[in-house]
Scaffold this motif. Structure first.
Motif, PDB file in Angstrom:
ATOM      1  N   GLU A  17       6.040  32.223 -28.209  1.00 41.99           N
ATOM      2  CA  GLU A  17       6.833  32.922 -27.436  1.00 41.99           C
ATOM      3  C   GLU A  17       7.912  32.214 -26.472  1.00 41.99           C
ATOM      4  OE1 GLU A  17       5.216  36.906 -25.157  1.00 41.99           O
ATOM      5  OE2 GLU A  17       4.361  34.965 -24.384  1.00 41.99           O
ATOM      6  N   PRO A  74       3.129  36.851 -30.965  1.00 45.11           N
ATOM      7  CA  PRO A  74       2.293  36.415 -29.890  1.00 45.11           C
ATOM      8  C   PRO A  74       1.297  37.419 -29.418  1.00 45.11           C
ATOM      9  CG  PRO A  74       4.599  36.106 -29.425  1.00 45.11           C
ATOM     10  CD  PRO A  74       4.707  36.814 -30.668  1.00 45.11           C
ATOM     11  N   ASP A  75       1.469  38.792 -29.712  1.00 44.76           N
ATOM     12  CA  ASP A  75       0.372  39.633 -29.055  1.00 44.76           C
ATOM     13  C   ASP A  75      -0.563  39.942 -30.291  1.00 44.76           C
ATOM     14  OD1 ASP A  75       2.171  41.011 -30.935  1.00 44.76           O
ATOM     15  OD2 ASP A  75       2.320  42.832 -29.841  1.00 44.76           O
ATOM     16  N   ILE A  77      -2.226  37.139 -31.805  1.00 41.08           N
ATOM     17  CA  ILE A  77      -2.722  36.058 -31.839  1.00 41.08           C
ATOM     18  C   ILE A  77      -4.357  35.654 -31.640  1.00 41.08           C
ATOM     19  CG2 ILE A  77      -2.180  35.074 -29.653  1.00 41.08           C
ATOM     20  CD1 ILE A  77      -1.449  32.384 -30.944  1.00 41.08           C
ATOM     21  N   GLU A  78      -4.802  36.850 -30.980  1.00 46.11           N
ATOM     22  CA  GLU A  78      -6.130  36.720 -30.214  1.00 46.11           C
ATOM     23  C   GLU A  78      -7.224  36.477 -31.213  1.00 46.11           C
ATOM     24  OE1 GLU A  78      -8.744  39.987 -28.082  1.00 46.11           O
ATOM     25  OE2 GLU A  78      -7.543  39.025 -26.541  1.00 46.11           O
ATOM     26  N   CYS A  81      -7.762  32.721 -31.787  1.00 48.12           N
ATOM     27  CA  CYS A  81      -8.156  31.772 -30.961  1.00 48.12           C
ATOM     28  C   CYS A  81      -9.363  31.879 -30.338  1.00 48.12           C
ATOM     29  CB  CYS A  81      -7.193  32.297 -29.696  1.00 48.12           C
ATOM     30  SG  CYS A  81      -5.396  32.128 -29.617  1.00 48.12           S
ATOM     31  N   ARG A 103      -6.984  24.626 -20.392  1.00 46.85           N
ATOM     32  CA  ARG A 103      -6.964  25.794 -19.540  1.00 46.85           C
ATOM     33  C   ARG A 103      -8.149  25.754 -18.367  1.00 46.85           C
ATOM     34  NH1 ARG A 103      -2.541  26.393 -21.060  1.00 46.85           N
ATOM     35  NH2 ARG A 103      -1.378  28.369 -21.688  1.00 46.85           N
ATOM     36  N   SER A 134      -7.345  33.337 -20.078  1.00 46.79           N
ATOM     37  CA  SER A 134      -6.294  33.937 -20.744  1.00 46.79           C
ATOM     38  C   SER A 134      -5.135  32.874 -21.203  1.00 46.79           C
ATOM     39  CB  SER A 134      -5.341  34.812 -19.631  1.00 46.79           C
ATOM     40  OG  SER A 134      -4.993  34.032 -18.690  1.00 46.79           O
ATOM     41  N   PHE A 135      -4.316  33.465 -22.392  1.00 48.71           N
ATOM     42  CA  PHE A 135      -3.727  32.602 -23.253  1.00 48.71           C
ATOM     43  C   PHE A 135      -2.582  33.215 -23.782  1.00 48.71           C
ATOM     44  CE2 PHE A 135      -2.891  30.357 -27.166  1.00 48.71           C
ATOM     45  CZ  PHE A 135      -2.290  29.158 -26.796  1.00 48.71           C
ATOM     46  N   ARG A 136      -1.437  32.787 -24.080  1.00 46.33           N
ATOM     47  CA  ARG A 136      -0.308  33.276 -24.753  1.00 46.33           C
ATOM     48  C   ARG A 136       0.375  31.859 -25.447  1.00 46.33           C
ATOM     49  NH1 ARG A 136       0.849  38.940 -25.403  1.00 46.33           N
ATOM     50  NH2 ARG A 136       3.096  38.371 -25.874  1.00 46.33           N
ATOM     51  N   LEU A 137       0.715  32.144 -26.623  1.00 44.29           N
ATOM     52  CA  LEU A 137       1.240  30.885 -27.382  1.00 44.29           C
ATOM     53  C   LEU A 137       2.690  30.910 -26.851  1.00 44.29           C
ATOM     54  CD1 LEU A 137       0.878  28.454 -29.036  1.00 44.29           C
ATOM     55  CD2 LEU A 137       1.235  29.857 -31.094  1.00 44.29           C
TER      56      LEU A 137
END
Length: 137
Positions: A17, A74-75, A77-78, A81, A103, A134-137
């Motif tokens: 992202e 990106p939405d 990817i969970e 992970c 994190r 929480s995580f976003r690439l």
């Protein structure tokens, strides 16, 4: 008319992202494939980093060698992970990840495929969906 069905290898390319970039981890045993992608290889992170503008060309090239490149937004990817507490044994998990980052007291791993994520859970990792991280690439 005869048909030709070839087994393909799936590669999940994860969109980073806000970076105009996709990343993936894959071992290519054909020298010509690695040679074509060498300029995109990050040898310190053991992954390929492809600019978004090059993805169509790379996808077409890989298709010629029976690789299916799946772009993961990106939405989405969970499921790939997992989370593991920092400073615990994670070498087997790291080996099959495309990305990892700290994190808080945890390390988040983006696994190269869903099977690798399931295997990481078997080795003591927690799915991101079940973690307090929480995580976003």
């Amino acid at each position: 008319m005869p048909t030709f069905d070839a087994d393909t290898t799936d590669i999940n390319a994860f969109e980073v992202e806000d970076a105009d970039l996709y990343i993936f981890s894959q071992y290519f045993d054909q020298e010509e494939v690695f040679a074509e992608l060498h300029e995109y290889y990050n040898s310190e992170q053991y992954r390929f980093e492809i600019p978004t503008g090059e993805m169509d060309r790379i996808e077409s090239f890989l298709d010629e060698y029976f690789y299916d490149l799946n772009r993961v937004a990106p939405d989405a990817i969970e499921p790939f992970c997992v989370v593991k507490e920092k400073y615990t044994d994670h070498a087997d998990i790291l080996r099959n990840s495309a990305y990892h980052t700290g994190r808080g007291s945890n390390t988040v791993f983006v696994m190269q495929d869903r099977l690798s994520a399931e295997q990481a859970v078997e080795r003591g990792a927690t799915p991101l969906a079940d973690a307090d991280t929480s995580f976003r690439l």
